[in-house]
Design a protein around this motif. Structure first.
Motif, PDB file in Angstrom:
ATOM      1  N   SER A   1      -3.738   2.634   6.279  1.00  0.00           N
ATOM      2  CA  SER A   1      -5.072   2.255   5.799  1.00  0.00           C
ATOM      3  C   SER A   1      -6.159   2.668   6.781  1.00  0.00           C
ATOM      4  CB  SER A   1      -5.141   0.737   5.579  1.00  0.00           C
ATOM      5  OG  SER A   1      -4.155   0.307   4.687  1.00  0.00           O
ATOM      6  N   SER A   2      -5.877   3.603   7.642  1.00  0.00           N
ATOM      7  CA  SER A   2      -6.888   3.988   8.623  1.00  0.00           C
ATOM      8  C   SER A   2      -7.865   4.987   8.015  1.00  0.00           C
ATOM      9  CB  SER A   2      -6.224   4.595   9.852  1.00  0.00           C
ATOM     10  OG  SER A   2      -5.712   5.867   9.550  1.00  0.00           O
ATOM     11  N   VAL A   3      -8.969   5.144   8.677  1.00  0.00           N
ATOM     12  CA  VAL A   3      -9.972   6.117   8.240  1.00  0.00           C
ATOM     13  C   VAL A   3      -9.363   7.508   8.125  1.00  0.00           C
ATOM     14  CG1 VAL A   3     -12.052   7.334   8.998  1.00  0.00           C
ATOM     15  CG2 VAL A   3     -11.973   4.840   9.092  1.00  0.00           C
ATOM     16  N   PHE A   4      -8.615   7.859   9.122  1.00  0.00           N
ATOM     17  CA  PHE A   4      -8.011   9.192   9.134  1.00  0.00           C
ATOM     18  C   PHE A   4      -7.083   9.394   7.945  1.00  0.00           C
ATOM     19  CE2 PHE A   4      -3.755  10.737  10.521  1.00  0.00           C
ATOM     20  CZ  PHE A   4      -3.968  12.078  10.228  1.00  0.00           C
TER      21      PHE A   4
ATOM     22  N   TRP B   1      -7.505  11.349   0.312  1.00  0.00           N
ATOM     23  CA  TRP B   1      -8.506  11.661  -0.713  1.00  0.00           C
ATOM     24  C   TRP B   1      -8.766  13.165  -0.761  1.00  0.00           C
ATOM     25  CZ3 TRP B   1     -12.480   7.393   1.046  1.00  0.00           C
ATOM     26  CH2 TRP B   1     -11.920   6.133   0.809  1.00  0.00           C
TER      27      TRP B   1
ATOM     28  N   GLU C   1      -1.123  -1.472   7.396  1.00  0.00           N
ATOM     29  CA  GLU C   1      -2.006  -1.190   8.516  1.00  0.00           C
ATOM     30  C   GLU C   1      -1.905   0.271   8.934  1.00  0.00           C
ATOM     31  OE1 GLU C   1      -1.153  -3.437  12.013  1.00  0.00           O
ATOM     32  OE2 GLU C   1      -3.188  -3.233  12.776  1.00  0.00           O
ATOM     33  N   ARG C   2      -0.679   0.783   8.937  1.00  0.00           N
ATOM     34  CA  ARG C   2      -0.486   2.164   9.377  1.00  0.00           C
ATOM     35  C   ARG C   2      -1.140   3.162   8.426  1.00  0.00           C
ATOM     36  NH1 ARG C   2      -0.650   6.507  10.376  1.00  0.00           N
ATOM     37  NH2 ARG C   2       0.732   7.930  11.496  1.00  0.00           N
TER      38      ARG C   2
ATOM     39  N   LEU D   1      -6.732   7.645   5.010  1.00  0.00           N
ATOM     40  CA  LEU D   1      -7.366   7.582   3.692  1.00  0.00           C
ATOM     41  C   LEU D   1      -8.229   8.820   3.439  1.00  0.00           C
ATOM     42  CD1 LEU D   1      -8.329   3.794   3.463  1.00  0.00           C
ATOM     43  CD2 LEU D   1      -6.532   4.992   2.212  1.00  0.00           C
ATOM     44  N   GLY D   2      -8.955   9.253   4.461  1.00  0.00           N
ATOM     45  CA  GLY D   2      -9.787  10.443   4.285  1.00  0.00           C
ATOM     46  C   GLY D   2      -8.965  11.667   3.923  1.00  0.00           C
ATOM     47  N   GLN D   3      -7.846  11.816   4.595  1.00  0.00           N
ATOM     48  CA  GLN D   3      -7.019  12.994   4.311  1.00  0.00           C
ATOM     49  C   GLN D   3      -6.291  12.856   2.977  1.00  0.00           C
ATOM     50  OE1 GLN D   3      -7.281  15.654   5.805  1.00  0.00           O
ATOM     51  NE2 GLN D   3      -7.898  15.303   7.916  1.00  0.00           N
TER      52      GLN D   3
ATOM     53  N   VAL E   1       0.854  -1.185   0.000  1.00  0.00           N
ATOM     54  CA  VAL E   1       0.000   0.000   0.000  1.00  0.00           C
ATOM     55  C   VAL E   1       0.888   1.232   0.000  1.00  0.00           C
ATOM     56  CG1 VAL E   1      -1.627   1.341   1.393  1.00  0.00           C
ATOM     57  CG2 VAL E   1      -1.932  -1.119   1.131  1.00  0.00           C
TER      58      VAL E   1
END
Lengths: 449, 255
Positions: B131-134, B140, B128-129, B136-138, B70
């Motif tokens: 792929s968090s919501v935080f 995008w 893992e580090r 990926l959101g930032q 990733v």
């Protein structure tokens, strides 16, 4: 939030194993989260000179204070006495133009209401004469003396804490332009400068938002969720949850949020973050947030240079070219946490420490301050207020650290540890996993049982 | 230094990090061991690192592992800029170039800001580090903004999306389907999930057919208002949004 996806996400997260399994919960868990305490950790980089905030008012410490501070001392007639030979800075209890005997406001009012406690001589026993950029990692990582630690103390606490409800969004939120060091190493920490900024909002205006005046027009952001609908890999799974989280945050009405208890927030970045924090707390049943950390980039005392545009509120108060202790009176103009937080609100406790420490020399205007010791303030649920804790290290020349700075009598980690144990239910026997090398746990008795 | 350089543990430690970087979060032990052996064998060679990398790149694990790693946010950013021929000359601090400040701010908010990791071990290199919501959101959020950044005083965006499209596709081939396929191939280099491709084509075509020609040259750089015909409504800007959306796809986040 799409409840079906919600449950789907929960199950997949539990089954995949490769994902941070702390994002979402079933709706049934919402009610459980609401009963938990919230720990708010606010780091003010470049804060208030502790000896300007809590000032010796009488007795031998007053004599030593006047000798050490010279023309930097605050005359007794301008102070607001709070007993025990101590007084507050005039602006800690009143606004511009208020006489020192006027009705107390803010910090002083909390003190009189027995909601605020002061711990004297809080700091790090491991010290060096470096700028605060060295000390901040020491404090945020919870490992004074080394910044090679690869995780922050809040992250370690969350790893060890048991019985946490599965959160909707994350166990922990950080309000900062970058991940606060206290959360370093946390894979699921949710860090945003402002909660409103957690959204995909950068497309050209013509396609950024759906235009209700144009039939069939739909903003580009609406494609994010469909693009991540399939779940074949752990990354796709995480992306699907992210898309839902983005929608969840969009649903939060930041502009229309009505603070509780008549709280007023300064029109600044920090004020906005505090407002976010309060709203997040209010929305806990939805977000599942249990801890929140804020990091303020502030002025680096002594340099006269602001760190970034993020620190505008402080920059206005610290004019370049002035000494590190000038302008503190105005800095106190914004005792933000006090004004925007209901101190007696169940389930909340705030911790604040003037992070710039206290240098005593009167002629140190052109030199950087060092982080030694300062006063630490606590307020919130179950804090036993209107009391001093810890031992004041003393301002006479023999007591000062290297003859010029207030020495440390209480390790700052002891205060945090006591909050974790007494308020968050953390096991005292596990404190060494959060604060390695802190030594034995020595509670000060800050909280009611 | 010589003692450290020729120590077996140095070789293994660095071999593991390199294999994690290029092959997999949990690289095969056999590859790590063979890489460490190459490292150790050539510890005094001038081209030691080149030999080690060549060993990794020629390994079966590397060849079969494409698409497993990733991308970290910086890799996402640089891949997007490279594939769109964006020319960036960062200036000192933020002065002089307005987008630089916004680019840097949004990038730092991904949690991967330069020189922001305090420990000497560097940012984590595992999925893992990142792929968090935080994160990926930032990421995008950053990607959505990239195609709109432009040099101060310049009329055109940094990313050469419109010009690359026009130069590579004759006017009669500039359909939503061809444009999406062109950019998928350019950005990702392999097909993406069909349902995603269909969503992207639908967004770009709007009310036109997927094989109708779109006008990419009127009203540059953003296009023209055409509320009554969305297929002609700010089409170059819509193409830029489409490219940004391709960058948000899972396939672009893998390498």
């Amino acid at each position: 939030m799409k409840r079906r996806h919600f449950l789907k996400g929960c199950c997949l997260a539990a089954g995949a194993g490769a994902l941070p399994a702390t994002f979402f919960v079933t709706p049934r868990a919402f009610g459980q989260t609401a009963s938990h305490d919230v720990l708010v950790y606010l780091f003010l980089r470049g804060g208030i000179d502790g000896l300007h905030l809590v000032v010796p008012y009488s007795g031998p410490e007053r004599v030593a204070y006047e000798n050490a501070r010279g023309n930097m001392r605050i005359p007794v007639e301008r102070l607001r006495p709070i007993g025990g030979g101590w007084a507050l800075h005039p602006r800690a209890g009143g606004g511009p133009g208020d006489a020192v005997d006027s009705d107390p406001k803010w910090l002083q009012r909390l003190w009189l209401q027995e909601k605020l406690a002061i711990v004297q001589g809080v700091g790090m026993r491991r010290r060096c004469r470096a700028a605060i950029s060295m000390h901040r990692p020491w404090m945020d990582l919870g490992t004074p003396g080394t910044k090679a630690t690869s995780d922050g103390w809040l992250k370690r606490y969350l790893e060890q804490a048991t019985g946490l409800p599965a959160p909707l969004l994350s166990h922990v939120m950080g309000f900062s332009s970058t991940q606060p060091m206290s959360l370093l190493g946390s894979d699921d920490a949710f860090t945003v400068s402002r909660a409103e900024e957690f959204r995909v909002d950068g497309f050209h205006w013509s396609w950024n938002q759906s235009n209700p005046d144009i039939a069939g027009h739909q903003g580009a952001r609406h494609l994010i969720s469909p693009l991540w609908q399939s779940v074949r890999t752990p990354l796709e799974e995480a992306g699907g949850l992210t898309a839902e989280a983005l929608e969840l945050m969009r649903e939060m009405d930041f502009a229309g949020y009505q603070p509780e208890g008549g709280a007023q927030y300064p029109d600044s970045n920090l004020g906005g973050q505090m407002r976010n924090l309060a709203q997040t707390d209010q929305e806990r049943p939805r977000t599942g947030c249990r801890d929140a950390g804020l990091r303020r980039l502030g002025h680096s005392p002594g340099t006269g240079v602001a760190q970034s545009r993020q620190c505008r509120p402080l920059r206005l108060l610290w004019k370049p070219g002035t000494g590190p202790f000038r302008g503190h009176r105005r800095l106190l103009y914004r005792p933000v946490p006090v004004r925007c937080r209901k101190p007696d609100e169940p389930g909340s406790v705030s911790w604040y420490s003037a992070s710039s420490g206290a240098t005593c020399r009167a002629t140190s205007h052109s030199e950087p301050t060092t982080v030694t010791a300062t006063s630490c303030w606590l307020w919130g649920g179950r804090v036993i207020g209107r009391q001093f804790y810890g031992e004041f290290p003393g301002l006479d020349s023999n007591s000062l650290f290297e003859g010029q700075d207030l020495d440390t009598s209480t390790d700052f980690r002891q205060v945090l540890a006591e909050a974790l144990v007494r308020r968050m239910g953390f096991s005292a026997g596990q404190l060494d996993t959060v604060f390695p090398a802190m030594g034995s746990y020595q509670p000060l008795g800050l909280f009611e049982s | 230094m010589d003692l450290a350089c020729r120590h077996q543990h140095t070789a293994r430690h660095l071999a593991f990090k390199l294999c994690r970087r290029f092959v997999d979060d949990e690289p095969p032990v056999s590859l790590v061991e063979s890489t460490a052996a190459v490292w150790h064998e050539h510890w005094q060679a001038d081209d030691q690192i080149a030999r080690v990398l060549r060993h990794i790149f020629h390994s079966e694990e590397f060849c079969s592992g494409t698409g497993e790693k990733v991308r970290r946010p910086f890799e996402v950013l640089t891949a997007a800029l490279r594939k769109t021929d964006a020319e960036i000359s960062p200036r000192d601090h933020f002065s002089g170039w307005q987008p630089w400040g916004e680019l840097l701010t949004r990038f730092q908010q991904t949690g991967h800001g330069s020189f922001r990791w305090p420990a000497p071990d560097g940012y984590p290199d595992t999925a893992e580090r990142w792929s968090s919501v935080f994160v990926l959101g930032q990421v995008w959020r950053l990607l959505s903004r990239l195609p709109e950044l432009r040099e101060s005083g310049s009329s055109g965006p940094l990313m050469q999306i419109q010009s690359l499209s026009v130069n590579n596709l004759p006017s009669g081939q500039r359909t939503a389907r061809r444009l999406v396929d062109f950019w998928i191939e350019r950005l990702i280099g392999r097909p993406i999930a069909e349902e995603r491709r269909a969503e992207l084509i639908d967004f770009l075509r709007q009310n036109a057919a997927a094989d109708d020609v779109l006008d990419l040259e009127s009203g540059l750089p953003d296009g023209l208002w055409a509320a009554g015909n969305l297929s002609a409504h700010y089409t170059p800007a819509r193409l830029r949004a489409t490219v940004a959306l391709i960058c948000t796809c899972p396939e672009f986040h893998h390498r």
